[in-house]
Scaffold this active site. Sequence first.
Site, PDB file in Angstrom:
ATOM      1  N   THR A  36       0.854  -1.193   0.000  1.00  0.00           N
ATOM      2  CA  THR A  36       0.000   0.000   0.000  1.00  0.00           C
ATOM      3  C   THR A  36       0.884   1.235   0.000  1.00  0.00           C
ATOM      4  O   THR A  36       1.880   1.292   0.724  1.00  0.00           O
ATOM      5  CB  THR A  36      -0.949   0.006   1.222  1.00  0.00           C
ATOM      6  OG1 THR A  36      -1.787  -1.136   1.139  1.00  0.00           O
ATOM      7  CG2 THR A  36      -1.819   1.241   1.234  1.00  0.00           C
ATOM      8  N   PHE A  56       1.114   5.247   0.690  1.00  0.00           N
ATOM      9  CA  PHE A  56       0.472   6.290   1.487  1.00  0.00           C
ATOM     10  C   PHE A  56       0.984   7.648   1.037  1.00  0.00           C
ATOM     11  O   PHE A  56       2.174   7.788   0.758  1.00  0.00           O
ATOM     12  CB  PHE A  56       0.807   6.118   2.978  1.00  0.00           C
ATOM     13  CG  PHE A  56       0.183   4.895   3.588  1.00  0.00           C
ATOM     14  CD1 PHE A  56       0.765   3.648   3.400  1.00  0.00           C
ATOM     15  CD2 PHE A  56      -0.980   4.993   4.327  1.00  0.00           C
ATOM     16  CE1 PHE A  56       0.191   2.510   3.952  1.00  0.00           C
ATOM     17  CE2 PHE A  56      -1.563   3.861   4.883  1.00  0.00           C
ATOM     18  CZ  PHE A  56      -0.982   2.621   4.690  1.00  0.00           C
TER      19      PHE A  56
END
Length: 635
Positions: free
Chosen positions: A534, A536
């Site tokens: 992921t 960010f």
Amino acid sequence: MIIVLKQGINPQQKQETRNFLEQHGYKVREIIGEQDTILGAVGRVQMDLREVELLPGVDRVIPISKPYKLASRELKREDTIVKIGPVRIGSGRIAVITGPCAVESREQMMEAAEHAHNAGAVMLRGGAFKPRTSPYSFQGLGEEGLKILKEAGETYGMPVVTEIVGTDYVDMFNEYVDVVQIGARNMQNFELLKRVGALGKPVIVKRGLAATIEEWLMAAEYLMAHGTDDVILCERGIRTFETYTRNTLDLSAIPVVKKLSHLPILVDPSHGTGIRGKVAPMALAAVAAGADGLMVEMHPHPDKALSDGPQSLFPEQFERLMRDIEAIAPVLEKELERTPTKKESIPSAGARTGELDSEKAGKVAFQGVRGAYSETAVERFFGPDYTAEPCDFFADVFKAVLQGDVAYGAVPIENSLAGTVHEVLDLLLQYPDIRVVGEQKIRIIHSLISVKGASIGGLKKVFSHPQGLAQCSRFFEDHQAIERIPFFDTAGAVAHVAHMQDPTLGAIAGREAAKVYDMEILKEGIENNPRNYTRFFVIAREETAGTRKPNRAALVFSTQDTPGALFSVLKILADYGLNMKKLESRPIQGKPWNYMFFVAVDLPEDPSVLKSAIEKMSESAADVRVLGHYCVQGE
Ligand code: PEP
Ligand code: MN
């Protein structure tokens, strides 16, 4: 021996315990761990452990079975992080030390330091006293070399490390160096170990040419027993029957040492192989095997080097190696250590944030509860100088940043399997005053978590975010009896299960969540696809440069409702040679069937190119806006 103190021990009882041990001839160290406070007592004395066990305030006494005591993991469970000025070595960081084998001249060292610094090394090496096999080889510049090394390190803000070859030089080294290196040939020079240990400075101790791991850890023990806690081990190859390489680099020593000791371990692939072309592959293998860092020889002109030229990297090769390490670090859930300090490398949250009091200026908001993957992203990006502040919703993160309750926010923008987090993208469109100032990628490893004593076989229900459940579907196919229950977030599911204290309930979340809620990991890595990352965005109210050069820009724009409208805007990016990394469309609120486009592009060397492209785009697109310039690592 290890003396585990009772939880409620008072300072006087603690002091009395120490005094008792010291009177009996023990050296005592206090270690404050996550769970217990313990005293480590080492010495040549033999005494009945029961005598210590009877002292008030003592919970239990455990003998250390290994011959090395202070260096042993039995004594200290947590990894040691050695701090050298702004540099930290150990735990989740990969620190890279580079420089030539020997300091040859001021020019050579300055040039080497500049390359080292530009490529992202955190410490500088260079031998001033060289333990050469032949008395006719270059022996080093001596004290003059130490002065040059120190100057080069100071010029580029890098602490320096260099080898000491005899006890006569201890005071001289104390004056010039940040870290003292014990070379392979001196690993069992016990008088030297005692004197260097007593200096109290950080020490890198190389593994001896024919030393077993235990002998090497005993060398660390000597250093620690004489006064330094900051010992770093360095594997540099051992003698075997193989002659193709200079030494045989024993990478299996890394996981072995990690189990036996809490000390950080570096790998030196230069002396480990002796061949330039073999350095990068072994360096990457060392990182993959869990090394806390590397010591690599790099020379501005290896063909002219006075020592170890054939194994020294050219600056371009070193730079390439650094980029490759950066790319694999997230796979290992690690971060490449950087200087200057993390704080300076983070783009300042801006002038307005300068008005924040120091407490707010050190805060970073994230969505979720403690232990969330977002909190891990905050820790990776910001390091220990900042505190992560949980928020209920993504919008709260944006509001906290805008209101100045925190200096930064960290929000997930995209998962490699599930795609864009649309809500976050929409918030970026909705709040024009928010700037994107950084990006952090983390690997998502899902763990099956429950209360202590639970087992997979006993689980009836497992809670997690729908994404978490979906990403672990294969596990559930193999465990059909377990019911999947969607929950609002992963770490929240762990908090819920912790609250219920029911061994038939489990949760799927990151390892951190298990730690935060004092739960047990029943199985780690149950996700179907291990390539799960992921990204960010780090957001702030204003964008001012940090020391790290931005290499990416995020833009948004909308187009007219005419044929080829989007094409004509994107063509401008192509015409200006701007490489597009992401394109996403989002509906505009209140304008059905109208769209905003989100684009990320690689920043060219010359920032005016992007400026000109944006001016051109504004002629055909509406609302062209730059969300921010930031640095993306390891792609
Ligand atoms: C060095 O680092 O320059 C060196 C001589 O290393 P080792 O002691 O590992 O041979
Ligand atoms: Mn060398």
